[in-house]
Design a protein around this motif. Structure first.
Motif, PDB file in Angstrom:
ATOM      1  N   ALA A   1     -50.254 -33.358 -65.873  1.00 30.72           N
ATOM      2  CA  ALA A   1     -50.593 -34.291 -66.951  1.00 30.72           C
ATOM      3  C   ALA A   1     -49.897 -35.624 -66.758  1.00 30.72           C
ATOM      4  O   ALA A   1     -48.802 -35.694 -66.206  1.00 30.72           O
ATOM      5  N   LYS A   2     -50.524 -36.658 -67.245  1.00 31.87           N
ATOM      6  CA  LYS A   2     -49.931 -37.987 -67.218  1.00 31.87           C
ATOM      7  C   LYS A   2     -49.269 -38.267 -68.565  1.00 31.87           C
ATOM      8  O   LYS A   2     -49.875 -38.095 -69.615  1.00 31.87           O
ATOM      9  N   TYR A   3     -48.031 -38.686 -68.520  1.00 26.15           N
ATOM     10  CA  TYR A   3     -47.297 -38.995 -69.734  1.00 26.15           C
ATOM     11  C   TYR A   3     -47.471 -40.473 -70.075  1.00 26.15           C
ATOM     12  O   TYR A   3     -47.613 -41.314 -69.198  1.00 26.15           O
ATOM     13  N   LYS A   4     -47.408 -40.763 -71.360  1.00 25.12           N
ATOM     14  CA  LYS A   4     -47.505 -42.163 -71.779  1.00 25.12           C
ATOM     15  C   LYS A   4     -46.235 -42.918 -71.404  1.00 25.12           C
ATOM     16  O   LYS A   4     -46.265 -44.013 -70.863  1.00 25.12           O
ATOM     17  N   THR A   5     -45.100 -42.332 -71.732  1.00 23.46           N
ATOM     18  CA  THR A   5     -43.811 -42.942 -71.421  1.00 23.46           C
ATOM     19  C   THR A   5     -42.814 -41.842 -71.119  1.00 23.46           C
ATOM     20  O   THR A   5     -43.100 -40.659 -71.291  1.00 23.46           O
ATOM     21  N   GLY A   6     -41.619 -42.229 -70.689  1.00 18.89           N
ATOM     22  CA  GLY A   6     -40.538 -41.261 -70.555  1.00 18.89           C
ATOM     23  C   GLY A   6     -40.234 -40.870 -69.129  1.00 18.89           C
ATOM     24  O   GLY A   6     -41.019 -41.103 -68.196  1.00 18.89           O
ATOM     25  N   ASP A   7     -39.062 -40.241 -68.978  1.00 19.83           N
ATOM     26  CA  ASP A   7     -38.584 -39.839 -67.662  1.00 19.83           C
ATOM     27  C   ASP A   7     -39.492 -38.817 -66.999  1.00 19.83           C
ATOM     28  O   ASP A   7     -39.586 -38.763 -65.773  1.00 19.83           O
ATOM     29  N   SER A   8     -40.159 -37.974 -67.799  1.00 20.66           N
ATOM     30  CA  SER A   8     -40.963 -36.892 -67.231  1.00 20.66           C
ATOM     31  C   SER A   8     -42.171 -37.402 -66.459  1.00 20.66           C
ATOM     32  O   SER A   8     -42.806 -36.641 -65.731  1.00 20.66           O
ATOM     33  N   GLN A   9     -42.520 -38.694 -66.622  1.00 18.36           N
ATOM     34  CA  GLN A   9     -43.628 -39.262 -65.874  1.00 18.36           C
ATOM     35  C   GLN A   9     -43.412 -39.080 -64.370  1.00 18.36           C
ATOM     36  O   GLN A   9     -44.367 -38.881 -63.613  1.00 18.36           O
ATOM     37  N   SER A  10     -42.158 -39.124 -63.942  1.00 16.60           N
ATOM     38  CA  SER A  10     -41.859 -39.015 -62.515  1.00 16.60           C
ATOM     39  C   SER A  10     -42.119 -37.612 -61.973  1.00 16.60           C
ATOM     40  O   SER A  10     -42.083 -37.408 -60.764  1.00 16.60           O
ATOM     41  N   MET A  11     -42.361 -36.631 -62.852  1.00 16.83           N
ATOM     42  CA  MET A  11     -42.616 -35.257 -62.422  1.00 16.83           C
ATOM     43  C   MET A  11     -44.098 -34.923 -62.407  1.00 16.83           C
ATOM     44  O   MET A  11     -44.473 -33.782 -62.220  1.00 16.83           O
ATOM     45  N   CYS A  12     -44.959 -35.908 -62.606  1.00 15.33           N
ATOM     46  CA  CYS A  12     -46.399 -35.654 -62.660  1.00 15.33           C
ATOM     47  C   CYS A  12     -47.020 -35.702 -61.263  1.00 15.33           C
ATOM     48  O   CYS A  12     -46.836 -36.662 -60.519  1.00 15.33           O
ATOM     49  N   THR A  13     -47.759 -34.672 -60.927  1.00 19.87           N
ATOM     50  CA  THR A  13     -48.443 -34.614 -59.635  1.00 19.87           C
ATOM     51  C   THR A  13     -49.789 -35.313 -59.683  1.00 19.87           C
ATOM     52  O   THR A  13     -50.307 -35.720 -58.647  1.00 19.87           O
ATOM     53  N   GLY A  14     -50.380 -35.394 -60.871  1.00 21.48           N
ATOM     54  CA  GLY A  14     -51.661 -36.071 -61.012  1.00 21.48           C
ATOM     55  C   GLY A  14     -52.866 -35.160 -60.957  1.00 21.48           C
ATOM     56  O   GLY A  14     -53.916 -35.489 -61.483  1.00 21.48           O
ATOM     57  N   ASP A  15     -52.735 -33.995 -60.299  1.00 26.58           N
ATOM     58  CA  ASP A  15     -53.876 -33.079 -60.270  1.00 26.58           C
ATOM     59  C   ASP A  15     -53.394 -31.635 -60.212  1.00 26.58           C
ATOM     60  O   ASP A  15     -52.273 -31.352 -59.773  1.00 26.58           O
ATOM     61  N   ASP A  16     -54.248 -30.727 -60.662  1.00 25.21           N
ATOM     62  CA  ASP A  16     -53.890 -29.322 -60.774  1.00 25.21           C
ATOM     63  C   ASP A  16     -53.642 -28.668 -59.419  1.00 25.21           C
ATOM     64  O   ASP A  16     -52.776 -27.794 -59.295  1.00 25.21           O
TER      65      ASP A  16
END
Length: 340
Positions: free
Chosen positions: A292-307
């Protein structure tokens, strides 16, 4: 799965657990808020959602690990703050004792975790320092580690008392460290001062049954080799290197660098102390990525973008963890507290 079913109502709890069981998952991780459990001083009562959670754990034959919290506005008004000394020796111990004595809890639960990520999420009540490790001095982080060690001692004393008197078999996971990646940058190595402060304060007391870690890796890191992948490997950011190195800090044992095959020594401890704690197993109570894509926050850096990428990294990471020690346990967390 790290699901946070109790605190979130986005989907019905039973629906989420049905998905978990169909997926073959057998472990669930959730927190029992001290503030929710003790809303009036000395009165301990599971909330409706907490009761539902334990009832469903029994129904679906799932095994929960309970995260104990450390703050309650009745005693310490500041959120995400370690309890004061007086609160620790009395109120906090009573919270743990009463919770673990609940019939619905003891019927399904044998694992508990003493606070989630205290190295980065908990501050000291007595001084105006931040919950974020980067903004504190090394000395402040070491002091926070010593406070956490006393929380761990109190929790362990209660657990041992309940196990003896009520013939229970609770096991205590300690530390729940998030900052376990390794850097030569002294600022980013501040996590070490927290861990060392706690280990020094324990002074050899084996106040935990399992070490709990959160061995995250970035979505662009190669799980086996580390940052930048195979073209320009940085082995110190590989999952297995981080795990082995942290185990070595606790046990005082050398470890094999999984990338080079060479024997390595944990030689960057601030005090030069060689610890000799037993770590028969590690509970990796958070490990994962998000698609999932986050709107804001540190967790954005943990997003792969696809399943697909998320699934690939998860499978490779879990395989690395389990192949290193089959006794270790893993809880997948997708970084979104949506009840699933």
């Amino acid at each position: 799965v790290g699901s946070h079913l109790i605190r979130n109502t986005d989907i019905p709890m039973e629906q989420a657990l049905t998905i978990m069981t169909k997926g073959g998952f057998g472990l669930s991780r959730d927190d029992i808020s001290w503030g929710e459990y003790e809303k009036e001083k000395g009165v301990y009562e599971l909330t409706d959602r907490q009761e539902e959670y334990f009832d469903l754990m029994a129904k679906y034959k799932l095994e929960p690990i309970i995260i104990l919290s450390a703050s309650n506005a009745l005693y310490d008004s500041a959120p995400n703050a370690f309890p004061s000394d007086d609160t620790l020796t009395s109120a906090y111990g009573n919270y743990v004792k009463n919770l673990l004595s609940e019939p619905k809890v003891s019927a399904v639960c044998s694992m508990i975790e003493a606070i989630n990520e205290p190295d980065i999420l908990m501050k000291h009540n007595k001084t105006p320092q931040s919950v974020k490790i980067y903004t504190n001095t090394a000395e402040q982080n070491e002091e926070r580690g010593r406070i956490y060690a006393n929380i761990l001692k109190t929790t362990n004393q209660v657990v041992q008392e309940i196990n003896t008197k009520k013939n229970e078999d609770y096991k205590l996971g300690g530390f729940s460290l998030c900052m376990i990646w390794t850097h030569n940058d002294p600022i980013k190595s501040l996590y070490l001062r927290f861990a060392e402060g706690a280990l020094d304060e324990l002074d050899g007391e084996q106040a935990f049954d399992a070490l709990t870690l959160h061995p995250y890796g970035g979505p662009t890191d190669d799980p086996e080799i580390g940052e930048d992948g195979r073209e320009n490997p940085n082995y110190s950011s590989s999952i297995l290197y981080k795990i082995r190195r942290m185990r070595g800090l606790f046990t005082g044992e050398n470890f094999i660098n999984p990338t080079t095959g060479e024997e390595s020594v944990v030689n960057d401890s601030v005090s030069g102390q060689c610890y000799n704690y037993e770590v028969p197993e590690i509970w990796h109570t958070e490990f994962g990525y998000s698609s999932a894509k986050y709107k804001t926050g540190d967790s954005q850096s943990m997003c792969t973008g696809d399943d697909f990428k998320q699934a690939e990294l998860l499978l490779r990471g879990i395989n690395i963890i389990k192949s290193d020690n089959l006794s270790d346990k893993v809880w997948i967390y997708d970084l979104i507290d949506d009840g699933m």
